[in-house]
Design a protein around this motif. Sequence first.
Motif, short mmCIF file in Angstrom:
data_model
loop_
_atom_site.label_atom_id
_atom_site.label_comp_id
_atom_site.label_asym_id
_atom_site.label_seq_id
_atom_site.Cartn_x
_atom_site.Cartn_y
_atom_site.Cartn_z
N ALA A 335 -9.92 0.21 -5.20
CA ALA A 335 -9.29 1.31 -5.65
C ALA A 335 -9.94 2.70 -5.04
N ILE A 336 -9.17 3.25 -4.04
CA ILE A 336 -9.75 4.36 -3.53
C ILE A 336 -9.03 5.81 -4.17
N PHE A 337 -9.84 6.76 -4.61
CA PHE A 337 -9.46 7.78 -5.32
C PHE A 337 -8.72 8.67 -4.32
N ASP A 338 -9.29 9.04 -3.26
CA ASP A 338 -8.45 9.77 -2.37
C ASP A 338 -8.05 9.04 -0.82
N PRO A 339 -6.54 9.01 -0.99
CA PRO A 339 -6.21 7.98 0.20
C PRO A 339 -6.50 8.73 1.51
N LYS A 340 -6.60 9.97 1.82
CA LYS A 340 -6.80 10.43 3.07
C LYS A 340 -8.24 9.89 3.62
N LYS A 341 -9.03 9.24 2.82
CA LYS A 341 -10.24 8.73 3.65
C LYS A 341 -10.05 7.54 4.13
N PHE A 342 -8.98 6.85 4.13
CA PHE A 342 -8.58 5.67 5.12
C PHE A 342 -7.31 6.03 5.90
N LYS A 343 -7.09 5.44 7.00
CA LYS A 343 -5.95 5.47 7.93
C LYS A 343 -5.45 4.15 8.13
N CYS A 344 -4.23 4.10 8.32
CA CYS A 344 -3.50 2.87 8.76
C CYS A 344 -3.57 2.72 10.16
N VAL A 345 -4.18 1.59 10.62
CA VAL A 345 -4.76 1.34 12.26
C VAL A 345 -3.92 0.36 12.57
N ALA A 346 -3.28 -0.53 11.91
CA ALA A 346 -2.21 -1.33 12.21
C ALA A 346 -1.24 -1.84 11.06
N LYS A 347 0.21 -2.38 11.75
CA LYS A 347 1.12 -2.94 10.81
C LYS A 347 1.68 -3.99 11.32
N GLN A 348 2.09 -4.93 10.35
CA GLN A 348 2.74 -6.47 10.45
C GLN A 348 3.85 -6.50 9.73
N HIS A 349 5.25 -6.92 10.51
CA HIS A 349 6.12 -7.47 9.41
C HIS A 349 6.16 -8.90 9.14
N ILE A 350 5.95 -9.42 7.97
CA ILE A 350 5.37 -10.54 7.54
C ILE A 350 6.72 -11.28 6.78
N ASN A 351 6.90 -12.53 7.06
CA ASN A 351 7.92 -13.34 6.27
C ASN A 351 7.23 -14.47 5.64
#
Length: 363
Positions: A335-351
């Motif tokens: 659980a990260i208190f400040d979401p800005k301390k992480f960035k999304c580096v990849a996304k996948q569409h999953i079934n």
Amino acid sequence: MKIGSNCFSDKTFQSIVDSLKNLGTCEITNLGNQYIYDSHIDEELLPYFEQILDLFTPVSSVKHIHGVEKYSASLYDVLEKWNMFSVSSSDIETILKAICHAKLDENPQIFTENVIIREFLDEKYMNQSGILKKYSWKEFCDDIKYHNRFHSSEVNVEQLTELLKFLNLEIPSNELLLFRARICDAAHYDIGYKDDKDIGAPPENVASAGRINSEGIPCLYLADSDITTFHEVRARVYDHVTLGEFENVVPLNIIDLCHLDSITPFQYEDVELTWFAINIEAIKQIAKEISKPMRRFDKDIDYVPTQYIADYIKNLGYDGIKYKSTINEGGINYAIFDPKKFKCVAKQHINIKNIHFKAENFI
């Protein structure tokens, strides 16, 4: 008696027995080819066990004091909860009597009666040294839910602060790759969520209450693997899920609660044994409650005790909390208190194709 290192879960005890380099058969587990401790010859464990036994007083010598029954228990049942042994309470009794035979002669009541730690009966000591002072976890929960929502007088913040120092995990930038999933709604079922903000922490106006965050305060919940996060969002067969990979963009100081449920008296060098003895139940309860999954019948008020603890951790400047997943065995959540301390580096569409369930009888 020959006692194998496999009888101990405490790393200190294991390393002492292993260092003796005596191979043999453990008379407790009957397992051969074990490093063993011979209680007739070896004395290396004796100082530790005597230090532990010195904490306890037979109930018969303090039965006149009010409150004794609340804290009294079998010595072996207490020690079984301290995670020092990997064997049953009856085997713990056998081991203690074999190693501490002199104590058995001097003070047999400790081994045969219920015992108590005297400090539990010292209100001044408990208020100074107890994380929850003289109160139980249930008493604290009732107080914070129904009486003192924001300023509980039942938490000793100085002692909680000291505990957290032992649990600090430092993580350099770009070294923690974690996962977060979002189940696709009808509009995104076939295409998934394309925008990073759609799989990040919810905005303030829609952030609902959780075990770590209060309503209206965003918190970025992440997991160590795709499987863990699929479990955490309760993905079902035929769900389409957008899976995001997140990386920390700054160094982090995380409070690691993953091993609090298995903490032992000699795990941390600077932890005093009496302090451990009076606080172990509160420590384990904190880890257990934060790790509990959110249930469909929970009310927001049920999360207030853990929100209080988490908010205090946040107030001290820590970046988040690491804790076990109770939904996916072996999984880890963050659980990260400040979401800005992480960035999304990849996304996948999953079934989601299938789900494996494990059931057991509830007793």
